[in-house]
Design a protein around this motif. Structure first.
Motif, PDB file in Angstrom:
ATOM      1  N   PHE A 172      46.852  48.439  35.408  1.00 12.20           N
ATOM      2  CA  PHE A 172      46.005  47.883  36.054  1.00 12.20           C
ATOM      3  C   PHE A 172      45.066  48.838  36.852  1.00 12.20           C
ATOM      4  CE2 PHE A 172      44.724  46.354  40.361  1.00 12.20           C
ATOM      5  CZ  PHE A 172      43.744  45.404  39.949  1.00 12.20           C
ATOM      6  N   PHE A 173      45.617  49.863  37.256  1.00 11.70           N
ATOM      7  CA  PHE A 173      44.614  50.782  37.977  1.00 11.70           C
ATOM      8  C   PHE A 173      44.081  51.718  36.957  1.00 11.70           C
ATOM      9  CE2 PHE A 173      47.562  49.584  41.747  1.00 11.70           C
ATOM     10  CZ  PHE A 173      46.596  49.495  42.636  1.00 11.70           C
ATOM     11  N   TYR A 174      44.566  51.944  35.941  1.00 15.35           N
ATOM     12  CA  TYR A 174      44.110  52.690  34.870  1.00 15.35           C
ATOM     13  C   TYR A 174      42.685  51.835  34.435  1.00 15.35           C
ATOM     14  CZ  TYR A 174      43.057  54.419  30.138  1.00 15.35           C
ATOM     15  OH  TYR A 174      42.471  55.111  29.025  1.00 15.35           O
ATOM     16  N   THR A 175      42.754  50.731  34.249  1.00 17.96           N
ATOM     17  CA  THR A 175      41.665  49.664  33.848  1.00 17.96           C
ATOM     18  C   THR A 175      40.596  49.541  35.057  1.00 17.96           C
ATOM     19  OG1 THR A 175      43.089  48.613  32.374  1.00 17.96           O
ATOM     20  CG2 THR A 175      40.978  47.298  33.105  1.00 17.96           C
ATOM     21  N   LEU A 176      41.169  49.460  36.246  1.00 18.58           N
ATOM     22  CA  LEU A 176      40.451  49.332  37.504  1.00 18.58           C
ATOM     23  C   LEU A 176      39.352  50.504  37.540  1.00 18.58           C
ATOM     24  CD1 LEU A 176      39.345  47.614  39.851  1.00 18.58           C
ATOM     25  CD2 LEU A 176      41.309  49.058  41.337  1.00 18.58           C
ATOM     26  N   ILE A 177      39.985  51.753  37.365  1.00 20.19           N
ATOM     27  CA  ILE A 177      39.376  52.941  37.582  1.00 20.19           C
ATOM     28  C   ILE A 177      38.128  53.030  36.345  1.00 20.19           C
ATOM     29  CG2 ILE A 177      39.416  55.386  37.493  1.00 20.19           C
ATOM     30  CD1 ILE A 177      42.128  55.375  38.738  1.00 20.19           C
ATOM     31  N   LEU A 178      38.529  52.673  35.218  1.00 16.04           N
ATOM     32  CA  LEU A 178      37.480  52.858  34.270  1.00 16.04           C
ATOM     33  C   LEU A 178      36.553  51.696  34.312  1.00 16.04           C
ATOM     34  CD1 LEU A 178      39.640  52.948  30.891  1.00 16.04           C
ATOM     35  CD2 LEU A 178      37.691  54.334  31.818  1.00 16.04           C
ATOM     36  N   ILE A 179      36.561  50.473  35.096  1.00 19.81           N
ATOM     37  CA  ILE A 179      35.774  49.436  35.139  1.00 19.81           C
ATOM     38  C   ILE A 179      34.699  49.876  36.250  1.00 19.81           C
ATOM     39  CG2 ILE A 179      35.361  47.171  36.247  1.00 19.81           C
ATOM     40  CD1 ILE A 179      37.819  46.076  34.895  1.00 19.81           C
ATOM     41  N   LEU A 180      35.522  50.664  37.396  1.00 23.82           N
ATOM     42  CA  LEU A 180      34.397  51.239  38.493  1.00 23.82           C
ATOM     43  C   LEU A 180      33.869  52.502  37.870  1.00 23.82           C
ATOM     44  CD1 LEU A 180      36.973  51.061  41.639  1.00 23.82           C
ATOM     45  CD2 LEU A 180      35.191  49.641  41.062  1.00 23.82           C
ATOM     46  N   SER A 181      34.195  53.090  37.103  1.00 24.40           N
ATOM     47  CA  SER A 181      33.502  54.072  36.370  1.00 24.40           C
ATOM     48  C   SER A 181      32.287  53.500  35.499  1.00 24.40           C
ATOM     49  CB  SER A 181      34.349  54.944  35.749  1.00 24.40           C
ATOM     50  OG  SER A 181      35.275  55.415  36.107  1.00 24.40           O
ATOM     51  N   SER A 182      32.485  52.245  34.909  1.00 25.52           N
ATOM     52  CA  SER A 182      31.438  51.845  34.117  1.00 25.52           C
ATOM     53  C   SER A 182      30.469  51.221  34.847  1.00 25.52           C
ATOM     54  CB  SER A 182      31.980  50.761  33.084  1.00 25.52           C
ATOM     55  OG  SER A 182      32.399  49.552  33.969  1.00 25.52           O
ATOM     56  N   LEU A 183      30.806  50.729  36.010  1.00 19.28           N
ATOM     57  CA  LEU A 183      29.757  49.940  36.918  1.00 19.28           C
ATOM     58  C   LEU A 183      28.968  51.149  37.686  1.00 19.28           C
ATOM     59  CD1 LEU A 183      31.744  47.220  38.567  1.00 19.28           C
ATOM     60  CD2 LEU A 183      30.007  47.269  37.005  1.00 19.28           C
ATOM     61  N   THR A 184      29.491  52.314  38.061  1.00 19.80           N
ATOM     62  CA  THR A 184      29.015  53.422  38.438  1.00 19.80           C
ATOM     63  C   THR A 184      27.815  54.034  37.424  1.00 19.80           C
ATOM     64  OG1 THR A 184      30.937  53.835  39.880  1.00 19.80           O
ATOM     65  CG2 THR A 184      29.311  55.878  39.656  1.00 19.80           C
TER      66      THR A 184
END
Length: 268
Positions: A172-184
């Motif tokens: 979940f946190f691996y995916t969350l970090i990636l999603i936040l990265s994509s939005l950034t």
């Protein structure tokens, strides 16, 4: 430069640059610590697919590109979490397919799309009030998420296996970090463009890592450095009539080079 602050577009550019600097300082730290730099590069170039889709359908640029990138990121996270050996192939496919998709959609859109260069190399002076609202909402969301889950994010970032044994939902946190990265990455396109966005996510973090003792201090230092580089790059851009994105990246790159040389001389 001071008289230019009376112009709304300069005010918007400065405010957007500072907001994005804080966001990239926080998320860039997570990207570097979790060794997701090249993965983020693939996401950055796939974002061009969202740009092309927004142009072709006449939809809001930031929102459309954000949704597109999040969907692509979720697919990447699912495909790469347990099969890291295929990561290079996944990055290559994401990079090529996203760019190609965006370019083809832009080609199919009637009329010359002159603003496409802005998405490649940044168009900070063209930031609108709606863009700033979007960036502010994302900054608030990132701040809440990082503060709420800081211990779990810290555990996953430095020892994923141990975090899993402690009961942390690592996937979940691996995916969350990636999603936040994509939005950034999406909002950073406005500042430096998708070609240069990885530099914004890594250069301040590299310098900050030399002074920081923990993840939190690295985030703070990175954000402050990003703000300094952004303001300095904007001043250069205004004074010499240069593109804002490359000016910001060159400013940070020169600072990083000087820092690296001084550090090397101290070891001699």
């Amino acid at each position: 430069m001071l008289e230019s602050l009376s112009y709304t577009f300069i005010q918007n550019a400065l405010l957007a640059g500072l907001i994005v600097s804080i966001i990239t300082g926080i998320i860039g730290t997570l990207v570097v610590v979790n060794k997701m730099v090249f993965l983020s590069g693939g996401i950055a170039h796939s974002a061009y697919g969202g740009v092309g889709l927004a142009i072709y359908l006449g939809l809001p640029m930031l929102l459309t590109t954000s949704v597109f990138c999040v969907l692509v990121t979720i697919l990447i996270a699912i495909a790469s979490y347990k099969k890291r050996e295929n990561l290079d192939v996944i990055i290559g496919l994401t990079w090529a397919v996203g760019m190609s998709f965006g370019i083809l959609l832009a080609d199919l859109t009637p009329g010359y799309q002159s603003e496409l260069m802005g998405y490649l190399f940044g168009s900070l002076l063209a930031v609108t009030d709606n863009d700033i609202y979007f960036m502010s909402i994302l900054l608030a969301a990132i701040f809440i998420i990082v503060v709420t889950f800081y211990r779990d994010i810290l555990a996953v970032s430095y020892d994923n296996e141990y975090a899993g044994l402690r009961g942390v939902k690592t996937k979940f946190f691996y995916t969350l970090i990636l999603i936040l990265s994509s939005l950034t990455i999406v909002i950073s396109i406005k500042v430096v463009g998708l070609i240069l966005v990885i530099a914004l996510l890594t250069i301040p973090i590299y310098i900050a890592s030399q002074f920081s003792k923990n993840l939190f201090s690295m985030m703070i230092t990175s954000a402050l450095l990003s703000m300094v580089f952004t303001v300095a790059g904007l001043i250069l851009s205004y004074q010499f009539d240069l593109s804002s994105g490359p000016s910001i990246i060159m400013t940070s790159s020169i600072f990083a080079l000087v820092f690296f040389v001084l550090k090397s001389l101290k070891k001699v």
